[in-house]
Design a protein around this motif. Structure first.
Motif, PDB file in Angstrom:
ATOM      1  N   ARG A   1       0.307  -4.388  18.942  1.00  0.00           N
ATOM      2  CA  ARG A   1       0.907  -3.896  17.702  1.00  0.00           C
ATOM      3  C   ARG A   1       0.433  -4.808  16.589  1.00  0.00           C
ATOM      4  N   PHE A   2      -0.610  -4.398  15.919  1.00  0.00           N
ATOM      5  CA  PHE A   2      -1.132  -5.193  14.815  1.00  0.00           C
ATOM      6  C   PHE A   2      -1.819  -4.280  13.810  1.00  0.00           C
ATOM      7  N   GLY A   3      -1.976  -4.793  12.604  1.00  0.00           N
ATOM      8  CA  GLY A   3      -2.519  -3.995  11.513  1.00  0.00           C
ATOM      9  C   GLY A   3      -3.968  -3.590  11.729  1.00  0.00           C
ATOM     10  N   ASN A   4      -4.296  -2.397  11.258  1.00  0.00           N
ATOM     11  CA  ASN A   4      -5.659  -1.857  11.334  1.00  0.00           C
ATOM     12  C   ASN A   4      -6.164  -1.791  12.769  1.00  0.00           C
TER      13      ASN A   4
ATOM     14  N   PHE B   1      -6.486  -7.096   6.615  1.00  0.00           N
ATOM     15  CA  PHE B   1      -5.125  -6.560   6.670  1.00  0.00           C
ATOM     16  C   PHE B   1      -4.126  -7.580   6.128  1.00  0.00           C
ATOM     17  N   GLU B   2      -4.307  -8.838   6.483  1.00  0.00           N
ATOM     18  CA  GLU B   2      -3.408  -9.885   5.999  1.00  0.00           C
ATOM     19  C   GLU B   2      -3.444  -9.982   4.478  1.00  0.00           C
ATOM     20  N   LYS B   3      -4.641  -9.926   3.893  1.00  0.00           N
ATOM     21  CA  LYS B   3      -4.775 -10.019   2.435  1.00  0.00           C
ATOM     22  C   LYS B   3      -4.102  -8.847   1.734  1.00  0.00           C
ATOM     23  N   LEU B   4      -4.250  -7.658   2.309  1.00  0.00           N
ATOM     24  CA  LEU B   4      -3.680  -6.470   1.682  1.00  0.00           C
ATOM     25  C   LEU B   4      -2.163  -6.400   1.836  1.00  0.00           C
ATOM     26  N   ASN B   5      -1.627  -7.069   2.847  1.00  0.00           N
ATOM     27  CA  ASN B   5      -0.201  -6.938   3.146  1.00  0.00           C
ATOM     28  C   ASN B   5       0.550  -8.255   3.045  1.00  0.00           C
TER      29      ASN B   5
ATOM     30  N   THR C   1       7.085  -6.968   4.455  1.00  0.00           N
ATOM     31  CA  THR C   1       7.789  -7.015   5.739  1.00  0.00           C
ATOM     32  C   THR C   1       7.814  -5.600   6.306  1.00  0.00           C
ATOM     33  N   PRO C   2       7.899  -5.472   7.631  1.00  0.00           N
ATOM     34  CA  PRO C   2       7.981  -4.133   8.222  1.00  0.00           C
ATOM     35  C   PRO C   2       9.137  -3.330   7.674  1.00  0.00           C
ATOM     36  N   GLU C   3      10.276  -3.996   7.395  1.00  0.00           N
ATOM     37  CA  GLU C   3      11.439  -3.263   6.887  1.00  0.00           C
ATOM     38  C   GLU C   3      11.161  -2.616   5.533  1.00  0.00           C
ATOM     39  N   ALA C   4      10.351  -3.286   4.707  1.00  0.00           N
ATOM     40  CA  ALA C   4      10.081  -2.768   3.375  1.00  0.00           C
ATOM     41  C   ALA C   4       9.235  -1.506   3.425  1.00  0.00           C
TER      42      ALA C   4
END
Length: 200
Positions: A143-146, A186-190, A194-197
């Motif tokens: 479970r990770f971005g992109n 992905f880290e730079k864009l996000n 938070t997942p909740e947001a």
């Protein structure tokens, strides 16, 4: 040599006998059985020889999501549907029609009890591969971005090996490098999210 990539084209090439090797989800099993004009078989994914016994492969496939914010009456209908889907009879039918693995141990046991795998031995491979060894933090799924972009990079590197363009170790090193670059993007864009947001 022809590398077909993804989608319906490589499946057609394989079932028609124009392609010797086809790597895909077990969910394509039903179509392969129905459409193949060749004598074919399936086998376990390869694993590193120094990992013995081999670990389970990670689960993929589709999922059913239930969203919050609806009426109790709708949730009663949802519960009835999920109960129907989870029934061993339904799962065995779904397993046979598509190639997806049964979602419950009871359904798998029912398929074995009926001798399904004697008539369809390649259908049990995915079940056995998903359940072999003792799961650990690296074999419980991802479970990770992109994620999709990283899988594309990995597939492209493996295809380069099949085409004789790269040695296996070079391709795997390049897949790791590309995957790390995708994660940094992905880290730079996000950053700060938070997942909740992001939830509806």
């Amino acid at each position: 040599m022809q590398i077909a990539g993804q989608g319906f084209s490589p499946e057609q090439l394989f079932t028609s006998g124009r392609c010797s090797t086809f790597v895909n989800s077990t969910a394509s099993h039903g179509n392969i059985e129905r459409n193949a004009t060749i004598n074919w078989s399936a086998t376990f994914l390869p694993h590193e020889s120094d990992i013995n016994p081999p670990l389970n492969s990670t689960i993929g496939g589709g999922a059913i999501w239930v969203m919050k914010g609806h009426t109790p009456e709708r949730y009663e209908a949802v519960a009835a549907f999920l109960d129907f889907v989870a029934q061993p009879e339904t799962q065995v039918w779904w397993h046979g029609a598509t190639g997806y693995v049964p979602a419950t141990n009871r359904a798998y046991a029912l398929a074995r009890e009926r001798g399904y795998y004697k008539d369809h031995p390649t259908r049990e491979i995915a079940v056995l591969q998903l359940s072999r060894g003792t799961p650990n933090e690296n074999s419980r799924g991802f479970r990770f971005g992109n994620f999709v972009q990283t899988m594309l990079a990995q597939r492209q590197e493996v295809e380069a090996v099949f085409a004789g363009q790269k040695q296996p170790q070079e391709a795997m090193d390049d897949a790791v490098k590309r995957g790390n670059e995708i994660l940094r993007q992905f880290e730079k864009l996000n950053a700060g999210k938070t997942p909740e947001a992001d939830r509806p």
